[in-house]
Design a protein around this motif. Structure first.
Motif, PDB file in Angstrom:
ATOM      1  N   LEU A 187       0.820  -1.214   0.000  1.00 32.85           N
ATOM      2  CA  LEU A 187       0.000   0.000   0.000  1.00 32.85           C
ATOM      3  C   LEU A 187       0.853   1.262   0.000  1.00 32.85           C
ATOM      4  O   LEU A 187       0.555   2.231  -0.716  1.00 32.85           O
ATOM      5  CB  LEU A 187      -0.927  -0.002   1.212  1.00 32.85           C
ATOM      6  N   VAL A 188       1.912   1.265   0.803  1.00 30.99           N
ATOM      7  CA  VAL A 188       2.767   2.455   0.897  1.00 30.99           C
ATOM      8  C   VAL A 188       3.391   2.783  -0.454  1.00 30.99           C
ATOM      9  O   VAL A 188       3.368   3.937  -0.909  1.00 30.99           O
ATOM     10  CB  VAL A 188       3.851   2.251   1.973  1.00 30.99           C
ATOM     11  N   PHE A 189       3.944   1.779  -1.119  1.00 27.45           N
ATOM     12  CA  PHE A 189       4.617   2.053  -2.395  1.00 27.45           C
ATOM     13  C   PHE A 189       3.616   2.232  -3.536  1.00 27.45           C
ATOM     14  O   PHE A 189       3.944   2.850  -4.553  1.00 27.45           O
ATOM     15  CB  PHE A 189       5.627   0.958  -2.700  1.00 27.45           C
ATOM     16  N   TRP A 190       2.409   1.747  -3.391  1.00 25.47           N
ATOM     17  CA  TRP A 190       1.330   2.078  -4.341  1.00 25.47           C
ATOM     18  C   TRP A 190       1.040   3.568  -4.265  1.00 25.47           C
ATOM     19  O   TRP A 190       0.949   4.264  -5.279  1.00 25.47           O
ATOM     20  CB  TRP A 190       0.096   1.254  -3.988  1.00 25.47           C
ATOM     21  N   ILE A 191       0.913   4.082  -3.038  1.00 21.97           N
ATOM     22  CA  ILE A 191       0.644   5.510  -2.847  1.00 21.97           C
ATOM     23  C   ILE A 191       1.813   6.354  -3.337  1.00 21.97           C
ATOM     24  O   ILE A 191       1.616   7.387  -3.994  1.00 21.97           O
ATOM     25  CB  ILE A 191       0.351   5.786  -1.358  1.00 21.97           C
ATOM     26  N   ILE A 192       3.038   5.926  -3.032  1.00 19.80           N
ATOM     27  CA  ILE A 192       4.215   6.677  -3.477  1.00 19.80           C
ATOM     28  C   ILE A 192       4.254   6.779  -5.002  1.00 19.80           C
ATOM     29  O   ILE A 192       4.573   7.831  -5.565  1.00 19.80           O
ATOM     30  CB  ILE A 192       5.506   6.006  -2.949  1.00 19.80           C
ATOM     31  N   PHE A 193       3.909   5.695  -5.691  1.00 20.07           N
ATOM     32  CA  PHE A 193       3.945   5.680  -7.152  1.00 20.07           C
ATOM     33  C   PHE A 193       2.964   6.686  -7.751  1.00 20.07           C
ATOM     34  O   PHE A 193       3.212   7.251  -8.827  1.00 20.07           O
ATOM     35  CB  PHE A 193       3.610   4.278  -7.656  1.00 20.07           C
ATOM     36  N   LEU A 194       1.838   6.921  -7.065  1.00 18.83           N
ATOM     37  CA  LEU A 194       0.788   7.774  -7.614  1.00 18.83           C
ATOM     38  C   LEU A 194       0.951   9.243  -7.243  1.00 18.83           C
ATOM     39  O   LEU A 194       0.088  10.059  -7.557  1.00 18.83           O
ATOM     40  CB  LEU A 194      -0.586   7.291  -7.131  1.00 18.83           C
ATOM     41  N   ASN A 195       2.028   9.593  -6.563  1.00 23.23           N
ATOM     42  CA  ASN A 195       2.216  10.973  -6.121  1.00 23.23           C
ATOM     43  C   ASN A 195       3.540  11.529  -6.615  1.00 23.23           C
ATOM     44  O   ASN A 195       4.442  10.766  -6.989  1.00 23.23           O
ATOM     45  CB  ASN A 195       2.155  11.032  -4.583  1.00 23.23           C
ATOM     46  N   PRO A 196       3.660  12.881  -6.622  1.00 23.00           N
ATOM     47  CA  PRO A 196       4.914  13.491  -7.047  1.00 23.00           C
ATOM     48  C   PRO A 196       6.060  12.984  -6.187  1.00 23.00           C
ATOM     49  O   PRO A 196       5.868  12.680  -5.012  1.00 23.00           O
ATOM     50  CB  PRO A 196       4.670  14.985  -6.821  1.00 23.00           C
ATOM     51  N   SER A 202     -19.280  45.064 -19.465  1.00 25.62           N
ATOM     52  CA  SER A 202     -17.993  44.661 -20.013  1.00 25.62           C
ATOM     53  C   SER A 202     -17.458  43.527 -19.145  1.00 25.62           C
ATOM     54  O   SER A 202     -16.917  43.766 -18.073  1.00 25.62           O
ATOM     55  CB  SER A 202     -17.014  45.846 -20.018  1.00 25.62           C
ATOM     56  N   VAL A 203     -17.668  42.333 -19.619  1.00 24.74           N
ATOM     57  CA  VAL A 203     -17.396  41.176 -18.768  1.00 24.74           C
ATOM     58  C   VAL A 203     -15.980  40.654 -19.014  1.00 24.74           C
ATOM     59  O   VAL A 203     -15.775  39.677 -19.736  1.00 24.74           O
ATOM     60  CB  VAL A 203     -18.444  40.066 -18.999  1.00 24.74           C
ATOM     61  N   ASP A 204     -15.002  41.326 -18.421  1.00 26.14           N
ATOM     62  CA  ASP A 204     -13.628  40.852 -18.453  1.00 26.14           C
ATOM     63  C   ASP A 204     -13.418  39.963 -17.228  1.00 26.14           C
ATOM     64  O   ASP A 204     -13.538  40.424 -16.083  1.00 26.14           O
ATOM     65  CB  ASP A 204     -12.645  42.027 -18.430  1.00 26.14           C
ATOM     66  N   LEU A 205     -13.089  38.725 -17.490  1.00 30.06           N
ATOM     67  CA  LEU A 205     -12.964  37.744 -16.413  1.00 30.06           C
ATOM     68  C   LEU A 205     -11.596  37.071 -16.462  1.00 30.06           C
ATOM     69  O   LEU A 205     -10.926  37.089 -17.493  1.00 30.06           O
ATOM     70  CB  LEU A 205     -14.066  36.678 -16.530  1.00 30.06           C
ATOM     71  N   ARG A 206     -11.228  36.479 -15.357  1.00 31.99           N
ATOM     72  CA  ARG A 206     -10.035  35.633 -15.336  1.00 31.99           C
ATOM     73  C   ARG A 206     -10.239  34.539 -14.295  1.00 31.99           C
ATOM     74  O   ARG A 206     -11.044  34.670 -13.378  1.00 31.99           O
ATOM     75  CB  ARG A 206      -8.776  36.434 -15.043  1.00 31.99           C
ATOM     76  N   MET A 207      -9.486  33.458 -14.461  1.00 33.51           N
ATOM     77  CA  MET A 207      -9.587  32.328 -13.550  1.00 33.51           C
ATOM     78  C   MET A 207      -8.199  31.774 -13.256  1.00 33.51           C
ATOM     79  O   MET A 207      -7.331  31.730 -14.138  1.00 33.51           O
ATOM     80  CB  MET A 207     -10.485  31.236 -14.135  1.00 33.51           C
ATOM     81  N   TYR A 208      -8.024  31.358 -12.017  1.00 32.04           N
ATOM     82  CA  TYR A 208      -6.733  30.866 -11.544  1.00 32.04           C
ATOM     83  C   TYR A 208      -6.521  29.430 -12.014  1.00 32.04           C
ATOM     84  O   TYR A 208      -7.390  28.572 -11.847  1.00 32.04           O
ATOM     85  CB  TYR A 208      -6.693  30.932 -10.024  1.00 32.04           C
ATOM     86  N   VAL A 209      -5.340  29.163 -12.608  1.00 33.84           N
ATOM     87  CA  VAL A 209      -4.989  27.831 -13.088  1.00 33.84           C
ATOM     88  C   VAL A 209      -3.615  27.488 -12.532  1.00 33.84           C
ATOM     89  O   VAL A 209      -2.634  28.189 -12.792  1.00 33.84           O
ATOM     90  CB  VAL A 209      -4.957  27.761 -14.629  1.00 33.84           C
ATOM     91  N   TYR A 210      -3.548  26.384 -11.762  1.00 34.61           N
ATOM     92  CA  TYR A 210      -2.277  25.989 -11.160  1.00 34.61           C
ATOM     93  C   TYR A 210      -2.054  24.492 -11.334  1.00 34.61           C
ATOM     94  O   TYR A 210      -2.986  23.686 -11.251  1.00 34.61           O
ATOM     95  CB  TYR A 210      -2.262  26.316  -9.667  1.00 34.61           C
ATOM     96  N   TYR A 211      -0.770  24.132 -11.555  1.00 37.67           N
ATOM     97  CA  TYR A 211      -0.388  22.728 -11.630  1.00 37.67           C
ATOM     98  C   TYR A 211       1.095  22.631 -11.310  1.00 37.67           C
ATOM     99  O   TYR A 211       1.869  23.552 -11.617  1.00 37.67           O
ATOM    100  CB  TYR A 211      -0.657  22.178 -13.034  1.00 37.67           C
ATOM    101  N   VAL A 212       1.500  21.523 -10.704  1.00 41.36           N
ATOM    102  CA  VAL A 212       2.913  21.354 -10.359  1.00 41.36           C
ATOM    103  C   VAL A 212       3.770  21.112 -11.590  1.00 41.36           C
ATOM    104  O   VAL A 212       4.985  21.300 -11.549  1.00 41.36           O
ATOM    105  CB  VAL A 212       3.092  20.201  -9.353  1.00 41.36           C
TER     106      VAL A 212
END
Length: 221
Positions: free
Chosen positions: A99-108, A146-156
């Motif tokens: 289980l531990v190494f399954w979780i490690i594999f799926l994360n950064p 005047s609908v000027d919009l923006r949205m936050y986009v983040y990823y590692v």
């Protein structure tokens, strides 16, 4: 005449065999190491199978390994524990390592199963962007023309592409693409041409690893 007392002791403590004890402990240490080494690739294999959509195969493989664990251990020339508690802890060690190494594999930094974060809708007001507050579940009200919009986009990881689309509520077959500009970490777009209706807007971001993150919300004008 009195009977002579039996000189045979009621209980005789078995002689402690130090050499045999050391041999048994050495075998236990070997089995612990082997079970750990076995659990590591099983965990990584389970993570890989999950990314391929076959997570259930991981459960089946682990069940089979536990079922034939004794044969695997003895085939390596290691004595399988005789005590039930030792066998239990050996199986528990295998499952925990798996289980531990399954979780490690799926994360950064190895992998990511979650997509880019898309959140925090903002509107331009008096020359600056301010957060919009949802009036109900993911439903925003916009008053300006005047609908000027923006949205936050983040990823590692780096973002490959960001797109914005909308359709009029009740007519999901007519999806329209909105011109947008992505300047990390914000995507900018304008919906001034849709004033007077309720739009269902989707902001979609794709990471460099191909994983997608998106947010869909309602805009009332």
């Amino acid at each position: 005449m009195a009977r002579p007392k039996d000189s045979t002791p009621i209980f005789e403590e078995p002689k402690f065999d130090e050499l045999q004890f050391l041999r048994d402990e050495r075998e236990r240490a070997k089995s612990i190491i082997v079970v750990f080494i076995l659990g590591v690739p099983l965990g990584f294999l389970s993570g890989f199978l999950m990314l391929q959509g076959y997570w259930y195969l991981s459960i089946i493989i682990m069940f089979l390994i536990l079922l034939f664990l004794k044969q695997l251990i003895t085939s390596l020339g290691i004595r399988f524990p005789k005590r039930a508690s030792h066998r239990f802890f050996m199986g528990a060690e295998l499952v925990l390592t798996w289980l531990v190494f399954w979780i490690i594999f799926l994360n950064p930094p190895l992998h990511l199963v979650s997509g880019p974060q898309v959140s925090t809708l903002q509107e331009m007001e008096s020359g600056k962007f301010v957060n919009l507050t949802a009036t109900s579940s993911n439903h925003y009200s916009v008053d300006t023309q005047s609908v000027d919009l923006r949205m936050y986009v983040y990823y590692v990881k780096p973002i490959s592409s960001v797109s914005v689309s909308y359709y009029i509520e009740g007519n999901p077959s007519q999806v329209n693409t909105v011109s947008s500009t992505y300047t990390q970490p914000w995507v900018y777009f304008n919906l001034s041409g849709t004033v007077g209706q309720v739009d269902v807007v989707t902001v979609r971001a794709v990471g460099s690893n191909g994983i997608v993150g998106s947010d869909t919300f309602y805009l009332s004008f």
